[in-house]
Design a protein around this motif. Structure first.
Motif, PDB file in Angstrom:
ATOM      1  N   THR A  20      27.528  88.751 -53.259  1.00  0.00           N
ATOM      2  CA  THR A  20      28.617  88.711 -52.283  1.00  0.00           C
ATOM      3  C   THR A  20      29.452  89.980 -52.210  1.00  0.00           C
ATOM      4  OG1 THR A  20      28.782  86.309 -52.555  1.00  0.00           O
ATOM      5  CG2 THR A  20      30.671  87.427 -51.565  1.00  0.00           C
ATOM      6  N   SER A  21      29.604  90.467 -51.008  1.00  0.00           N
ATOM      7  CA  SER A  21      30.542  91.541 -50.677  1.00  0.00           C
ATOM      8  C   SER A  21      30.575  91.672 -49.163  1.00  0.00           C
ATOM      9  CB  SER A  21      30.114  92.865 -51.314  1.00  0.00           C
ATOM     10  OG  SER A  21      31.082  93.867 -51.066  1.00  0.00           O
ATOM     11  N   ASP A  34      35.385  90.859 -52.191  1.00  0.00           N
ATOM     12  CA  ASP A  34      34.410  90.755 -53.272  1.00  0.00           C
ATOM     13  C   ASP A  34      33.565  92.026 -53.365  1.00  0.00           C
ATOM     14  OD1 ASP A  34      35.266  88.445 -54.439  1.00  0.00           O
ATOM     15  OD2 ASP A  34      33.752  87.145 -53.560  1.00  0.00           O
ATOM     16  N   GLY A  36      30.142  92.557 -55.371  1.00  0.00           N
ATOM     17  CA  GLY A  36      28.984  92.335 -56.222  1.00  0.00           C
ATOM     18  C   GLY A  36      28.206  93.621 -56.461  1.00  0.00           C
ATOM     19  N   HIS A  65      30.300  88.527 -58.010  1.00  0.00           N
ATOM     20  CA  HIS A  65      31.407  88.780 -57.090  1.00  0.00           C
ATOM     21  C   HIS A  65      32.242  90.000 -57.471  1.00  0.00           C
ATOM     22  CE1 HIS A  65      31.081  84.983 -54.725  1.00  0.00           C
ATOM     23  NE2 HIS A  65      30.400  84.642 -55.810  1.00  0.00           N
ATOM     24  N   SER A 209      34.978  81.597 -50.811  1.00  0.00           N
ATOM     25  CA  SER A 209      33.815  81.855 -51.663  1.00  0.00           C
ATOM     26  C   SER A 209      33.519  80.620 -52.502  1.00  0.00           C
ATOM     27  CB  SER A 209      34.075  83.071 -52.548  1.00  0.00           C
ATOM     28  OG  SER A 209      35.093  82.771 -53.490  1.00  0.00           O
ATOM     29  N   HIS A 268      26.331  82.820 -49.208  1.00  0.00           N
ATOM     30  CA  HIS A 268      26.168  82.515 -50.629  1.00  0.00           C
ATOM     31  C   HIS A 268      24.996  81.548 -50.845  1.00  0.00           C
ATOM     32  CE1 HIS A 268      27.310  81.454 -54.830  1.00  0.00           C
ATOM     33  NE2 HIS A 268      27.806  82.686 -54.808  1.00  0.00           N
TER      34      HIS A 268
END
Length: 301
Positions: A20-21, A34, A36, A65, A209, A268
């Motif tokens: 995740t970003s 985020d 990651g 994350h 998230s 996700h």
């Protein structure tokens, strides 16, 4: 308002998927949400300017994350950054980042500010003249927050025909845009609504998230324009979502429906599934306006 997905898959990175970003561009501000592994590589691939990122929001301290954060901080240093960098995240994020900088003797030449979060209630954590950011308390295996980004109402728009018809001088334009009435030289009062149009409606974006299905967030995100909500599993693996404190696609859609949001973006994803289209198919049985995030995908709102 633009959203660029740098990574949107659960757990570990793969050669073709990233954790995740994402980058939200709102009112000419770039917010990194985020960070990651591989975030800075994805920033380069998507041609996003590092220098415009001054605020980073970390939802929780699970590796997928935030493991990319120390690398990004170090790269900022190597690029000669001088602008302040603000990091918002759970208590402990300052300790883990500063320890890595200390042991690698890699202190930054720019100011690094940590805003550690501990509240279990929604709170304002950032505000300027154009944008406000609030936390969305989530329920996961560790302390976790989502983030609600809201534009502030902008200036009213000048009706140039009306302004010119009344021969109003340009020095009064900003006053009019601020909502003020105007008195002419002969004493005639012109109401503001006869000189302006309503401002563009402000937009909002909610990032939720990792979390178990939790209806307590609905009052916070109600009527939001765009909701990003994790959807790690399908209903066939609902037992895993309960065990790991994640959400299914159907549950994410239920939150979107009950919160009356305009658009749902899912992400996700667990990599156990053959196609992410399965998430969209399941969610659309509950909520009609569903989009799928994917690495490198940009949404314009």
């Amino acid at each position: 308002m633009n959203l660029t997905i740098l990574g949107c898959y659960a757990a570990t990175p793969r050669t073709f998927t990233n954790p995740t970003s994402q980058v939200l561009e709102i009112r000419n501000r770039l917010f990194l949400i985020d960070c990651g592994e591989g975030t800075q590589v994805q920033l380069r691939k998507n041609k996003l300017k590092f220098s415009k990122i001054n605020h980073i929001f970390i939802s929780h301290l699970h590796g997928d994350h935030f493991y990319g954060l120390i690398g990004l901080i170090s790269t900022f240093m190597l690029l000669g950054r001088t602008a302040d960098l603000h990091i918002y995240g759970p208590k402990g994020i300052k300790e883990v980042i500063l320890l890595q900088l200390k042991l690698s003797n890699s202190y930054t030449a720019y100011n690094l500010y940590f805003h550690e979060l501990i509240s279990s209630e929604s709170e304002i954590i950032f505000e300027d003249e154009k944008v406000i950011v609030k936390t969305i308390p989530l329920k996961h295996r560790v302390y976790t927050n989502g983030f609600l980004f809201q534009e502030k109402i902008g200036d009213r728009k000048l009706d140039m025909n009306a302004v010119q018809n009344h021969k109003i001088e340009t020095c009064y334009y900003q006053k009019i845009k601020n909502g003020k009435d105007i008195e002419l030289e002969d004493g005639t009062l012109i109401p503001n609504e006869k000189l302006t149009f309503d401002p563009i409606p402000p937009k909002s974006y909610a990032f939720c998230s990792d979390t178990v299905y939790d209806e307590s967030i609905i009052p916070i995100i109600e009527n939001t324009d765009i909701l990003y909500h994790e959807s790690t599993f399908l209903e066939t693996e609902a037992h895993l979502s309960e065990k790991t404190m994640h959400t299914t696609a159907k549950q994410a859609a239920t939150i979107a429906l009950k919160a009356n949001v305009k658009q749902l973006i899912m992400g996700h994803y667990s990599t156990r599934y053959a196609s992410i289209e399965l998430f969209k198919e399941e969610a659309e049985t509950i909520f009609p306006n569903v989009l799928l995030s994917d690495d490198g995908k940009t949404f314009e709102f």
